[in-house]
Write an enzyme that holds these catalytic residues in place. Structure first.
Site, PDB file in Angstrom:
ATOM      1  N   LYS A 102     -20.788  17.590 -10.572  1.00  0.00           N
ATOM      2  CA  LYS A 102     -19.752  17.637  -9.550  1.00  0.00           C
ATOM      3  C   LYS A 102     -20.115  18.708  -8.534  1.00  0.00           C
ATOM      4  CE  LYS A 102     -14.688  17.578  -9.297  1.00  0.00           C
ATOM      5  NZ  LYS A 102     -13.449  17.631 -10.112  1.00  0.00           N
ATOM      6  N   ASP A 121      -2.798  16.378 -13.246  1.00  0.00           N
ATOM      7  CA  ASP A 121      -3.225  15.144 -12.584  1.00  0.00           C
ATOM      8  C   ASP A 121      -3.597  14.073 -13.610  1.00  0.00           C
ATOM      9  OD1 ASP A 121      -3.619  13.569 -10.334  1.00  0.00           O
ATOM     10  OD2 ASP A 121      -5.688  14.214 -10.036  1.00  0.00           O
TER      11      ASP A 121
END
Length: 455
Positions: free
Chosen positions: A196, A289
């Site tokens: 990432k 989330d």
């Protein structure tokens, strides 16, 4: 040095000192300090960008116009591409909204704080608008910064790198509002990882802060249901990255649809998901989330939680609620608790609501609310209108469930989704226990039915 320190108070104090020295000079005539800072910001932008262009031209043997600068910009090499991207982004933003572009210039090149940027004029309405758009400090973001991020994304090069650290990039496998994820492999060890990275990290101090917080959160989590962190670093151009466990799986909703395993399989998966969330809560971490795309299931049924990008430590100091505000702005409304949509501080019960929304979708065969293209107020109206909606009432609901089982599933799901915190499950552990009890009762009924059929 100026460019590297733009987000600190150094730039602002330097400009203020310059203003104090020049204010009384007969050579210069400025209407006000903010007038001076506007000019200084434009000059600094031109100075830094031209210096970067000159240095790049020198490397190529080209002949761009020479700009004389002092030793203060000797470190400009490391940010040359960033500066080019920044000035191109500002040009694009100016076409979209000239006033926003001027304010970004003040903030990013003038070294002004949000309050100072907002004080760029005597117009009270303008000041209030700017303060609403631009929030100051790491871990915060605003509408102005979001416009700028979008403009920068269109102006900078999005080429896939060939390698990141010791890892060779295979392909891009994900892209979100903040980061890009690549599948990569390490030749010497032969293992594959998900890397990432935070492109255009210079655009937003808040997103940089959020990225490093995710790194820290993952480094402290060691659970079979959570993707592990392996490595981290920073590229030569300042782009931060980290490598984590690559999960070869599909979303929990996609997995259940493909297998059509029924309610029992879905509930077993939810128990595993709750176990991972309970572990995170025990480490004082809120995910914030939880949604199907952040819950992957491998072919063997193993569950992995991903993307702790807006996670928050329950015990962390958060002056002014900066990280809370930042996370709320980046939430996924379809799975976010009503109190979070309304801007209240999240607790573990916010994650419980998200788990309830995922459970509802697994049982009902469709999301609890449809939020695409809707503002937060519209989302809240839809949530309130659908409050108390039973998954058994959905036309797309899973089949092969008895009325008794549906009554239990409805009650469990609606308790997790209750808008009143006093009536919602107080923890993910309580939800998990009820899921296990329901599974046990379902198994007892199945065994009893088999025994009766034999007799």
């Amino acid at each position: 040095r100026y460019w590297r320190d733009w987000s600190s108070d150094v730039c602002s104090s330097d400009l203020h000192e310059a203003w104090m020295r020049l204010a009384g000079s007969p050579v210069f005539s400025f209407q006000s300090e903010i007038h001076f800072k506007r000019i200084a910001a434009r000059a600094m932008r031109q100075l830094l960008v031209e210096a970067a262009r000159r240095r790049q031209a020198d490397k190529r043997g080209g002949g761009l116009v020479f700009v004389t600068v002092d030793e203060g910009v000797d470190g400009i090499d490391e940010g040359s591409q960033e500066l080019h991207g920044l000035t191109e982004a500002l040009d694009k933003l100016e076409e979209m909204n000239e006033r926003h572009a001027r304010m970004v210039e003040l903030r990013f090149f003038g070294g002004l704080t949000a309050a100072q940027t907002a004080a760029c004029g005597d117009d009270v309405a303008l000041r209030d608008e700017v303060l609403a758009m631009l929030r100051d400090g790491p871990g915060q973001t605003g509408e102005l910064e979001e416009h700028f991020r979008r403009a920068a994304a269109g102006a900078t090069d999005a080429r896939i790198p060939k390698a990141i650290g010791p890892y060779r990039i295979v392909k891009e496998i994900g892209r979100g509002g903040m980061a890009v994820v690549y599948l990569a492999e390490r030749a010497d060890l032969g293992n594959r990882v998900a890397i990432k990275i935070l492109p255009n990290a210079w655009v937003s101090p808040g997103r940089r802060e959020r990225f490093f917080i995710e790194q820290q959160v993952l480094s402290g989590l060691a659970h079979e249901g959570i993707a592990r962190l392996y490595d981290a670093g920073v590229l030569e151009d300042g782009t931060p990255w980290f490598a984590m466990e690559w999960v070869d799986g599909e979303t929990v909703t996609g997995y259940c649809r493909r297998r059509a395993g029924g309610a029992h399989e879905g509930l077993e998966l939810m128990v595993r998901i709750c176990e991972a969330v309970c572990y995170a809560h025990q480490q004082a971490i809120l995910h914030r989330d939880l949604k199907p795309s952040n819950i992957l299931v491998k072919e063997d049924g193993a569950v992995k939680l991903l993307d702790f990008g807006i996670a928050k430590r329950l015990d962390a100091a958060d002056p002014g609620g900066s990280l809370t505000v930042d996370g709320a702005m980046m939430m996924t409304p379809a799975y976010a608790a009503p109190e979070v949509v309304c801007g209240r501080r999240p607790t573990v019960q916010a994650d419980v609501y998200s788990l309830g929304a995922v459970l509802y979708e697994l049982l009902a065969g469709e999301p609890l609310v449809q939020v695409e293209g809707k503002a937060p107020a519209e989302v809240m109206a839809q949530v309130e209108a659908g409050s108390g909606r039973r998954p058994s009432a959905s036309a797309a609901r899973i089949r092969g469930v008895s009325k008794t089982e549906w009554a239990e599933l409805d009650a469990l799901c609606l308790t997790a989704l209750h808008m009143d915190l006093a009536r919602r499950y107080a923890s993910a552990e309580m939800l998990m226990r009820d899921l296990k009890r329901l599974l046990d009762r379902s198994e007892e009924r199945r065994v009893g039915k088999e025994c009766r059929s034999r007799w």
